[in-house]
Design a protein around this motif. Structure first.
Motif, PDB file in Angstrom:
ATOM      1  N   TYR A 181      37.522 128.311  12.881  1.00  0.00           N
ATOM      2  CA  TYR A 181      36.239 127.652  12.638  1.00  0.00           C
ATOM      3  C   TYR A 181      35.315 128.621  11.901  1.00  0.00           C
ATOM      4  O   TYR A 181      35.023 129.716  12.401  1.00  0.00           O
ATOM      5  N   ILE A 182      34.866 128.218  10.733  1.00  0.00           N
ATOM      6  CA  ILE A 182      34.036 129.077   9.883  1.00  0.00           C
ATOM      7  C   ILE A 182      32.640 128.456   9.786  1.00  0.00           C
ATOM      8  O   ILE A 182      32.457 127.400   9.179  1.00  0.00           O
ATOM      9  N   ASP A 183      31.674 129.110  10.397  1.00  0.00           N
ATOM     10  CA  ASP A 183      30.290 128.618  10.398  1.00  0.00           C
ATOM     11  C   ASP A 183      29.456 129.418   9.406  1.00  0.00           C
ATOM     12  O   ASP A 183      29.356 130.644   9.514  1.00  0.00           O
ATOM     13  N   VAL A 184      28.857 128.702   8.469  1.00  0.00           N
ATOM     14  CA  VAL A 184      28.038 129.324   7.427  1.00  0.00           C
ATOM     15  C   VAL A 184      26.581 128.934   7.671  1.00  0.00           C
ATOM     16  O   VAL A 184      26.254 127.745   7.728  1.00  0.00           O
ATOM     17  N   LEU A 185      25.720 129.928   7.810  1.00  0.00           N
ATOM     18  CA  LEU A 185      24.298 129.679   8.042  1.00  0.00           C
ATOM     19  C   LEU A 185      23.489 130.222   6.865  1.00  0.00           C
ATOM     20  O   LEU A 185      23.503 131.421   6.588  1.00  0.00           O
ATOM     21  N   LEU A 186      22.813 129.314   6.177  1.00  0.00           N
ATOM     22  CA  LEU A 186      21.957 129.698   5.052  1.00  0.00           C
ATOM     23  C   LEU A 186      20.580 130.066   5.588  1.00  0.00           C
ATOM     24  O   LEU A 186      19.863 129.221   6.122  1.00  0.00           O
ATOM     25  N   LEU A 187      20.234 131.357   5.468  1.00  0.00           N
ATOM     26  CA  LEU A 187      18.991 131.860   6.047  1.00  0.00           C
ATOM     27  C   LEU A 187      17.839 131.897   5.044  1.00  0.00           C
ATOM     28  O   LEU A 187      16.685 131.744   5.420  1.00  0.00           O
ATOM     29  N   GLU A 243      27.779 119.584   0.545  1.00  0.00           N
ATOM     30  CA  GLU A 243      28.324 119.979  -0.756  1.00  0.00           C
ATOM     31  C   GLU A 243      28.994 121.349  -0.676  1.00  0.00           C
ATOM     32  O   GLU A 243      30.094 121.548  -1.209  1.00  0.00           O
ATOM     33  N   ILE A 244      28.356 122.304  -0.002  1.00  0.00           N
ATOM     34  CA  ILE A 244      28.911 123.655   0.095  1.00  0.00           C
ATOM     35  C   ILE A 244      30.180 123.653   0.938  1.00  0.00           C
ATOM     36  O   ILE A 244      31.194 124.255   0.553  1.00  0.00           O
ATOM     37  N   SER A 245      30.148 122.987   2.093  1.00  0.00           N
ATOM     38  CA  SER A 245      31.335 122.963   2.964  1.00  0.00           C
ATOM     39  C   SER A 245      32.496 122.251   2.278  1.00  0.00           C
ATOM     40  O   SER A 245      33.653 122.678   2.392  1.00  0.00           O
ATOM     41  N   SER A 246      32.207 121.185   1.551  1.00  0.00           N
ATOM     42  CA  SER A 246      33.254 120.454   0.831  1.00  0.00           C
ATOM     43  C   SER A 246      33.874 121.316  -0.254  1.00  0.00           C
ATOM     44  O   SER A 246      35.102 121.330  -0.427  1.00  0.00           O
ATOM     45  N   MET A 247      33.042 122.057  -0.980  1.00  0.00           N
ATOM     46  CA  MET A 247      33.566 122.914  -2.047  1.00  0.00           C
ATOM     47  C   MET A 247      34.393 124.056  -1.480  1.00  0.00           C
ATOM     48  O   MET A 247      35.443 124.421  -2.029  1.00  0.00           O
ATOM     49  N   LEU A 248      33.969 124.633  -0.364  1.00  0.00           N
ATOM     50  CA  LEU A 248      34.741 125.695   0.279  1.00  0.00           C
ATOM     51  C   LEU A 248      36.097 125.173   0.743  1.00  0.00           C
ATOM     52  O   LEU A 248      37.128 125.832   0.549  1.00  0.00           O
ATOM     53  N   ALA A 249      36.103 123.996   1.352  1.00  0.00           N
ATOM     54  CA  ALA A 249      37.359 123.407   1.829  1.00  0.00           C
ATOM     55  C   ALA A 249      38.303 123.140   0.665  1.00  0.00           C
ATOM     56  O   ALA A 249      39.514 123.398   0.755  1.00  0.00           O
ATOM     57  N   LEU A 278      41.882 125.539   8.754  1.00  0.00           N
ATOM     58  CA  LEU A 278      40.525 126.050   8.618  1.00  0.00           C
ATOM     59  C   LEU A 278      39.545 124.891   8.728  1.00  0.00           C
ATOM     60  O   LEU A 278      39.801 123.807   8.209  1.00  0.00           O
ATOM     61  N   GLU A 279      38.426 125.123   9.387  1.00  0.00           N
ATOM     62  CA  GLU A 279      37.366 124.122   9.491  1.00  0.00           C
ATOM     63  C   GLU A 279      36.055 124.780   9.073  1.00  0.00           C
ATOM     64  O   GLU A 279      35.652 125.798   9.640  1.00  0.00           O
ATOM     65  N   PHE A 280      35.394 124.201   8.058  1.00  0.00           N
ATOM     66  CA  PHE A 280      34.150 124.768   7.530  1.00  0.00           C
ATOM     67  C   PHE A 280      32.949 123.958   8.014  1.00  0.00           C
ATOM     68  O   PHE A 280      32.965 122.725   7.993  1.00  0.00           O
ATOM     69  N   PHE A 281      31.922 124.676   8.441  1.00  0.00           N
ATOM     70  CA  PHE A 281      30.661 124.055   8.838  1.00  0.00           C
ATOM     71  C   PHE A 281      29.521 124.849   8.200  1.00  0.00           C
ATOM     72  O   PHE A 281      29.489 126.084   8.287  1.00  0.00           O
ATOM     73  N   VAL A 282      28.602 124.155   7.567  1.00  0.00           N
ATOM     74  CA  VAL A 282      27.475 124.806   6.892  1.00  0.00           C
ATOM     75  C   VAL A 282      26.175 124.254   7.451  1.00  0.00           C
ATOM     76  O   VAL A 282      26.026 123.036   7.637  1.00  0.00           O
ATOM     77  N   ASP A 283      25.242 125.151   7.731  1.00  0.00           N
ATOM     78  CA  ASP A 283      23.928 124.755   8.243  1.00  0.00           C
ATOM     79  C   ASP A 283      22.859 125.424   7.403  1.00  0.00           C
ATOM     80  O   ASP A 283      22.906 126.640   7.177  1.00  0.00           O
ATOM     81  N   CYS A 284      21.911 124.628   6.916  1.00  0.00           N
ATOM     82  CA  CYS A 284      20.798 125.155   6.120  1.00  0.00           C
ATOM     83  C   CYS A 284      19.583 125.299   7.028  1.00  0.00           C
ATOM     84  O   CYS A 284      18.997 124.291   7.446  1.00  0.00           O
TER      85      CYS A 284
END
Length: 290
Positions: A136-142, A104-110, A79-85
């Motif tokens: 690949y898990i992309d998280v977008l904070l809207l 911080e969020i991507s690290s905690m998810l991993a 799994l690969e986590f990517f977070v974008d604010c």
């Protein structure tokens, strides 16, 4: 975290209310706010989900691609986590303002998912030591409305539940490996996410602690404990944040609360996802935890 300014009187009112198990929006200390979940919201992904928790809005997209397994895990995918604010969420995220929070969020998810009992990564292996599925898990904070870690983890679990991985046929001829992708769009495999963790954040307010803190409550909190919790109550990751300290008894109480709330959260989420999946719907709208 996004800062909000409160007077000393407002902070005192919020803290005293939490100590009486009555928060400013009428919830008890272990209650979540109304939560809306929608899956299959992005057409060009393998799976997706959107969550709205009060004023927190998060979109997650999942894509699976063939890649090489890690040398230390030759029989597993990864799994690969990517977070974008998004800068639209708050002016503080303009430029590179949201990078620290995203990390911080991507690290905690991993860390939360780095547990063998959470997700069977062996089901992502195609050819041991050579080919595997990389998720690949992309998280977008809207939009920001407090409790970003919990909301992101719920959206990730819903998106992984929604993920469809194409079926591959592997043939080997004299050491040469050929991979054939099924032409049937319905010939797919689904990930078993029943034991995938949800993150539960417990914020210390005075002598009490609360879950799903709003932005105003976060402004009154000097210390918080962030836990990754499975449906069995197993804590897969733990992180302490804030400038304040936590004594041993507080940590123990917060751990017990986190495990109890995390189990209920996972159970309710899976019930909603399974129910919508059975009736062929892509949308579940609910305030599903008390």
């Amino acid at each position: 975290m996004v800062d909000i300014q409160l007077s000393d009187a407002e902070k005192t009112y919020i803290i005293h209310g939490a100590q009486d198990n009555l928060r400013i929006d009428g919830r008890g200390c272990e209650d979540y706010r109304h939560l809306e979940i929608e899956t299959s919201v992005v057409s060009n992904t393998s799976g997706s989900a959107k969550i709205r928790l009060a004023n927190t809005d998060i979109l997650v997209g999942v894509k699976v691609e063939l890649g090489e397994p890690l040398p230390e895990n030759p029989d597993k995918g990864r799994l690969e986590f990517f977070v974008d604010c998004s800068a639209n969420a708050t002016p503080e995220f303009e430029g590179r303002g949201g990078e620290e929070l995203a990390t911080e969020i991507s690290s905690m998810l991993a860390r939360a998912y780095d547990c063998p009992s959470c997700l069977d990564l062996k089901q992502l292996c195609v050819v041991e030591g050579k080919q595997c599925w990389v998720v690949y898990i992309d998280v977008l904070l809207l939009e920001c409305g407090g409790n970003l870690f919990d909301a992101a983890s719920i959206a990730v679990k819903a998106a992984l539940f929604n993920t469809c991985i194409p079926t591959l046929t592997v043939t080997q001829d004299e050491g040469h490996i050929e991979l054939e992708l099924s032409d049937d769009p319905y010939d797919v495999q689904r990930l078993d996410v029943i034991h995938a963790p949800c993150i539960v954040t417990l914020s210390k307010l005075g002598h009490s602690h609360v879950v799903d803190a709003s932005q105003k409550e976060e402004a009154c909190c000097l210390a918080r404990l962030i836990l990754g919790v499975t449906s069995k109550g197993t804590v897969t990751a733990m992180k302490k944040e804030g400038s304040g300290s936590l004594d041993v008894s507080s940590v123990q109480d917060m751990l017990e609360t986190g495990k109890r709330v995390g189990q209920a959260l996972n159970k309710s989420l899976m019930e909603v996802l399974l129910s919508d999946d059975k009736v062929g719907k892509s949308k579940g709208v609910t305030g599903f935890l008390r």
